[in-house]
Motif scaffolding. Sequence first.
Motif, PDB file in Angstrom:
ATOM      1  N   ARG A 203       0.841  -1.195   0.000  1.00 58.94           N
ATOM      2  CA  ARG A 203       0.000   0.000   0.000  1.00 58.94           C
ATOM      3  C   ARG A 203       0.880   1.251   0.000  1.00 58.94           C
ATOM      4  O   ARG A 203       1.935   1.293   0.648  1.00 58.94           O
ATOM      5  CB  ARG A 203      -0.903   0.011   1.230  1.00 58.94           C
TER       6      ARG A 203
ATOM      7  N   ALA B  59       0.613   3.926   1.528  1.00 59.42           N
ATOM      8  CA  ALA B  59       0.830   4.522   2.857  1.00 59.42           C
ATOM      9  C   ALA B  59       2.151   4.057   3.469  1.00 59.42           C
ATOM     10  O   ALA B  59       2.778   4.780   4.248  1.00 59.42           O
ATOM     11  CB  ALA B  59      -0.325   4.160   3.783  1.00 59.42           C
TER      12      ALA B  59
ATOM     13  N   GLN C 189      -5.997   0.104  14.441  1.00 58.91           N
ATOM     14  CA  GLN C 189      -6.637  -0.712  13.410  1.00 58.91           C
ATOM     15  C   GLN C 189      -8.154  -0.737  13.624  1.00 58.91           C
ATOM     16  O   GLN C 189      -8.932  -0.688  12.681  1.00 58.91           O
ATOM     17  CB  GLN C 189      -6.072  -2.130  13.538  1.00 58.91           C
TER      18      GLN C 189
ATOM     19  N   ASP D 183      -9.909   4.692   9.917  1.00 55.52           N
ATOM     20  CA  ASP D 183      -9.950   4.454   8.484  1.00 55.52           C
ATOM     21  C   ASP D 183      -8.878   5.333   7.845  1.00 55.52           C
ATOM     22  O   ASP D 183      -8.417   6.300   8.455  1.00 55.52           O
ATOM     23  CB  ASP D 183     -11.328   4.842   7.925  1.00 55.52           C
ATOM     24  N   PRO D 184      -8.522   5.015   6.581  1.00 55.53           N
ATOM     25  CA  PRO D 184      -7.558   5.882   5.898  1.00 55.53           C
ATOM     26  C   PRO D 184      -8.031   7.337   5.923  1.00 55.53           C
ATOM     27  O   PRO D 184      -9.197   7.622   5.704  1.00 55.53           O
ATOM     28  CB  PRO D 184      -7.543   5.326   4.471  1.00 55.53           C
TER      29      PRO D 184
ATOM     30  N   THR E 299       0.629   5.612  10.611  1.00 57.16           N
ATOM     31  CA  THR E 299       0.872   5.645   9.174  1.00 57.16           C
ATOM     32  C   THR E 299       0.612   4.281   8.542  1.00 57.16           C
ATOM     33  O   THR E 299       0.029   4.191   7.455  1.00 57.16           O
ATOM     34  CB  THR E 299       2.329   6.097   8.892  1.00 57.16           C
TER      35      THR E 299
ATOM     36  N   GLN F 213      -1.518   2.237   9.346  1.00 53.61           N
ATOM     37  CA  GLN F 213      -2.958   2.059   9.281  1.00 53.61           C
ATOM     38  C   GLN F 213      -3.564   2.921   8.169  1.00 53.61           C
ATOM     39  O   GLN F 213      -4.741   2.797   7.862  1.00 53.61           O
ATOM     40  CB  GLN F 213      -3.540   2.404  10.661  1.00 53.61           C
ATOM     41  N   GLY F 214      -2.764   3.807   7.577  1.00 52.27           N
ATOM     42  CA  GLY F 214      -3.277   4.697   6.533  1.00 52.27           C
ATOM     43  C   GLY F 214      -3.904   5.948   7.117  1.00 52.27           C
ATOM     44  O   GLY F 214      -4.459   6.772   6.389  1.00 52.27           O
TER      45      GLY F 214
ATOM     46  N   THR G 263      -3.748   9.567   9.478  1.00 52.35           N
ATOM     47  CA  THR G 263      -2.860  10.726   9.411  1.00 52.35           C
ATOM     48  C   THR G 263      -2.436  11.147  10.808  1.00 52.35           C
ATOM     49  O   THR G 263      -3.271  11.355  11.692  1.00 52.35           O
ATOM     50  CB  THR G 263      -3.586  11.903   8.716  1.00 52.35           C
TER      51      THR G 263
END
Length: 367
Positions: A7, A9, A98, A102-103, A122, A124-125, A127
């Motif tokens: 990914r 990310a 997790q 969410d991203p 990060t 986990q996507g 911010t």
Amino acid sequence: MSSPTPRAALAGIPAYVPGKPPTARPGVTAYKLSSNENPYPPLSGVLEAVAAAAGSMNRYPDMASTALREALAARAGVGIDQVATGTGSVAVIYHLLQAFCDPGDEVVHAWRSFEAYPIGITAQGATSVPVPLTSDGRHDLEAMAAAVTDRTRVVLLCSPNNPTGPALRHADVVAFLDHVPGQVLVAIDEAYREFVRDDDPLDGVQLAKERENVVALRTFAKAYGLAGLRVGYLIGPEPIAAAVRACSLPFGVSTIAQAAVLASLGVEDELMARVEALVAERDRVTAGLRDQGWAVPDPQGNFVWLDLGARTTDFATFAEAAGITVRPFVDDGVRISIGETAANDVLLGLAGDFRKVHLRNGPGDPG
Ligand SMILES: *Cc1c(COP(=O)(O)O)cnc(C)c1O
């Protein structure tokens, strides 16, 4: 040729830099003061419990860590469903991120703080929203409250703060929580809580019992001396603990680790006497460093912080030559764990020598 791509990310994940082991040098006794480990070896009762548990290593562990969670729940005065365990509290933090992010969701945390936070966020996507510490190494709770937006899902508080040392006070965290919306999860990382000596110590478990959006994270790695066995846990409202358990690695916490914790809880008085001795050493080291002219932020964990700025790498190299491995954060400062008395003595000696050689005009002297 095509190949699997991770990914996007993951490209943004900062590296976790583990504390270095000491380098062997002829004629120099080496001490590792780079990972905030407990310098005391395991108590014999704990070792025996571990040896006995090793006899069943052909079997999977109790996946729900039932006996362990029961013991932790009883001590905290909560139900067993309010406890989630993991392979170190770092793993519990990752599972929590997790479970809740969410991203693109935002996670607010102090900075500089525990280096695992931006990594877990990060990965986990989500911010990372880092909020600078105050000049004396404390969380700026006002600025952190102001950094919460409608995209914030989680706030991470670290008390005492790794790597700078100061702890949050209970009343200040209560006031902070009153400013955070109820849908934002506040996770209080209390990895060093047993070392805190303050007249209003933060009690994250108490807050987790009083509020729907607060969890406390604790570990057996530091005060209990079980860093190598990997056990940490969360206490919080049942729905949050259940979400974290749902994301947990199946069979993560080994039978050996579960047995070591249960045995450690049985000899807690002895372990806390060791913590008391480490606190006394911490205070001795801090007084010695301050006498030399160092500005040390109030250390409430088992480590001290020296704000060395551009001299950070020089200091780490200088310490290494004297047999002490510290944890440098390049161009920022060094974190030095409190070790055995002999190690602390070597540290005090080399810190004084370093000032004579490199910092002739006091702290902040660029040399
Ligand atoms: C050491 C530490 C932990 C816990 O580490 P584990 O070994 O994974 O239990 C958590 N938070 C902070 C700030 C730490 O320094």
